[in-house]
Design an enzyme around this catalytic site. Structure first.
Site, PDB file in Angstrom:
ATOM      1  N   MET A 241      42.766  33.058  43.855  1.00 32.03           N
ATOM      2  CA  MET A 241      42.746  34.164  42.896  1.00 32.03           C
ATOM      3  C   MET A 241      44.065  34.148  42.143  1.00 32.03           C
ATOM      4  SD  MET A 241      42.526  38.340  43.288  1.00 32.03           S
ATOM      5  CE  MET A 241      40.772  38.467  43.535  1.00 32.03           C
ATOM      6  N   LEU A 242      43.958  34.165  40.830  1.00 30.11           N
ATOM      7  CA  LEU A 242      45.162  34.189  40.009  1.00 30.11           C
ATOM      8  C   LEU A 242      44.948  35.124  38.823  1.00 30.11           C
ATOM      9  CD1 LEU A 242      47.969  33.148  39.224  1.00 30.11           C
ATOM     10  CD2 LEU A 242      46.843  31.284  37.989  1.00 30.11           C
TER      11      LEU A 242
ATOM     12  N   GLU B  30      40.613  32.153  52.201  1.00 28.67           N
ATOM     13  CA  GLU B  30      41.319  30.941  52.614  1.00 28.67           C
ATOM     14  C   GLU B  30      42.814  31.067  52.350  1.00 28.67           C
ATOM     15  OE1 GLU B  30      41.474  26.163  51.427  1.00 28.67           O
ATOM     16  OE2 GLU B  30      39.913  27.471  50.625  1.00 28.67           O
TER      17      GLU B  30
ATOM     18  N   GLY C  67      43.529  42.551  39.628  1.00 29.52           N
ATOM     19  CA  GLY C  67      43.155  41.894  40.877  1.00 29.52           C
ATOM     20  C   GLY C  67      42.199  42.742  41.699  1.00 29.52           C
TER      21      GLY C  67
ATOM     22  N   GLN D 226      49.422  40.963  34.860  1.00 28.42           N
ATOM     23  CA  GLN D 226      49.702  41.422  36.221  1.00 28.42           C
ATOM     24  C   GLN D 226      50.169  42.874  36.224  1.00 28.42           C
ATOM     25  OE1 GLN D 226      52.412  38.538  37.905  1.00 28.42           O
ATOM     26  NE2 GLN D 226      50.860  36.930  37.992  1.00 28.42           N
TER      27      GLN D 226
ATOM     28  N   GLY E 145      46.212  46.275  37.836  1.00 31.35           N
ATOM     29  CA  GLY E 145      45.067  46.571  38.687  1.00 31.35           C
ATOM     30  C   GLY E 145      43.898  45.633  38.468  1.00 31.35           C
TER      31      GLY E 145
END
Length: 418
Positions: free
Chosen positions: A236-237, A271, A248, A243, A246
């Site tokens: 996840m990027l 992972e 993400g 950034q 919110g």
């Protein structure tokens, strides 16, 4: 800034001091942009920097042979057409000092797809194609974020490897992980078990909608017996310009909403999560679990129950391990840390879980004691963690964990829990 780049031993002391002026920090030399229009090329406000560059320029994260080095890696905001160039104030005199400057463009060029622009005019001409870009796949979620009093609109799309042109697009997109995810590796998009969730900002230009990539997540659908799946979030990027908004959280909830609707999904795993991702995941999972009956304050006060794991797995597709972690976060919230007995009880409960590997170690040693001679057993125990080390390790683990939990609770306290 201390550099670990080393000059050849043959270089004399005076020359060595001079040549140190030609060592630059690769993180500072690099500059990235997501370019929406030609005007962005001169706009320093849209420039962002890498968090790391050792995966391209080596552990020292330094480049030798230049002063005033500037490495430009620009992408068109939608199609990710790529521009790569470099400039510097001065290059080391190779004949005078008998040293060669480091390669600058080649290490990056080897990591990005061929066909990038090295001419700024052709890159600017390619920007026009962004106006007709349409996201790949199926629209899964829309949301709006207020940024400094301005509403920004975002959309999340999901798909597999099948959309025409996506593989080439993903090859350009995944190059960002080199600079923002440690130990990053490119994925094999020929495997049809991969699922991609891409989030774009949707904005208007002369009344027409256009898109700018904001971030993405890859998920691999592992097989689970007998006819189920166990999705694992791989990467996840959220790109730096987007950034701390919110996004993400929105992206992770979109993934959850997609997979929880599928009865074949056993649970959703992650992972090798980074510390930043752990905070997002713990926040989202804790917020979602607060709505479940088994996580009501009176249930939390009564202690951990298998019912929590069953309900969280059934309704939210959380693993038992992650559910236990959420329980500890929410239990800390209702624990009166000003009450010595209540706080001690909480700490001992968490430490008991953290101590499980050591209890397993003791169990294994008891088995070995029956199988080995006294001499062999004594030699083996020399590699075992001592009681004092265990206690110190447990205390350190607990303190780090509580600090993390407190960050999650602070975010929950300011969140809309409806």
């Amino acid at each position: 800034m201390q550099f670990t780049w080393k000059l050849p031993r043959s270089v004399s002391g005076i020359a060595r001091n001079t040549l140190q002026n030609y060592v630059v920090d690769s993180n500072e030399a690099l500059e990235f942009k997501l370019v929406r229009s030609a005007a962005d090329l001169e706009n320093d406000e849209v420039t962002f920097k890498p968090e790391m560059s050792h995966q391209v320029y080596g552990d020292s994260e330094s480049i030798f042979g230049y002063t005033g080095l500037r490495v430009k890696l620009y992408y068109s905001a939608a199609r990710l057409a790529t521009y790569l160039s470099m400039a510097c104030d001065e290059m080391v005199d190779s004949q005078k000092f008998e040293v060669q400057p480091d390669e600058v463009i080649k290490p990056i060029a080897e990591k990005i797809p061929p066909g990038y622009h090295s001419n700024l005019d052709t890159f600017v001409a390619a920007l026009d194609k962004d106006a007709t870009f349409q996201p790949f796949g199926e629209l899964k979620h829309k949301f709006t974020i207020d940024v400094d009093g301005k509403a920004k609109n975002f959309e999340v799309y999901m798909h597999d490897i099948s959309p025409s042109g996506f593989n080439e697009y993903h090859e350009r997109l995944q190059t960002f992980i080199l600079w923002y995810i440690d130990a990053a590796s490119y994925i094999d998009t020929d495997d049809n078990r991969w699922r991609f969730f891409l989030v774009y900002e949707k904005y208007l230009v002369n009344g027409n909608p256009q898109y700018a990539i904001a971030g993405y997540t890859t998920v691999y659908e592992y097989y689970a017996y007998p006819a189920n799946t166990r999705p694992r979030i791989s990467q996840m990027l959220v790109l730096p310009p987007f950034q701390r908004m919110g996004i993400g959280v929105q992206l992770l909830n979109t993934i959850y909403n997609h997979f929880t609707a599928d009865d074949r999904v056993v649970d959703i795993t992650v992972e090798d999560p980074s510390e930043n991702f752990l905070r997002i995941r713990d926040f989202v999972d804790s917020k979602n679990c607060l709505k479940l009956p088994s996580f009501k304050p009176e249930k939390l006060d009564a202690g951990w129950s298998p019912d929590m794991a069953v309900e969280a797995q059934k309704k939210l597709k959380l693993s038992k391990k992650q559910t236990r972690r959420v329980y500890e976060i929410l239990k800390l919230h209702i624990t009166d840390r000003a009450n010595p007995n209540a706080y001690k009880k909480y700490r001992l409960e968490v430490k008991s879980r953290l101590n499980v590997p050591y209890r397993k170690e003791d169990h294994d040693m008891n088995k070995l004691k029956k199988m080995l001679s006294p001499e062999e057993f004594n030699a083996t125990t020399m590699m075992i963690t001592s009681k004092e080390q265990r206690l110190e390790n447990l205390e350190n683990q607990y303190n780090e964990l509580e600090e993390h939990y407190c960050h999650v609770l602070e975010r929950l306290a300011s969140a809309d829990l409806s």
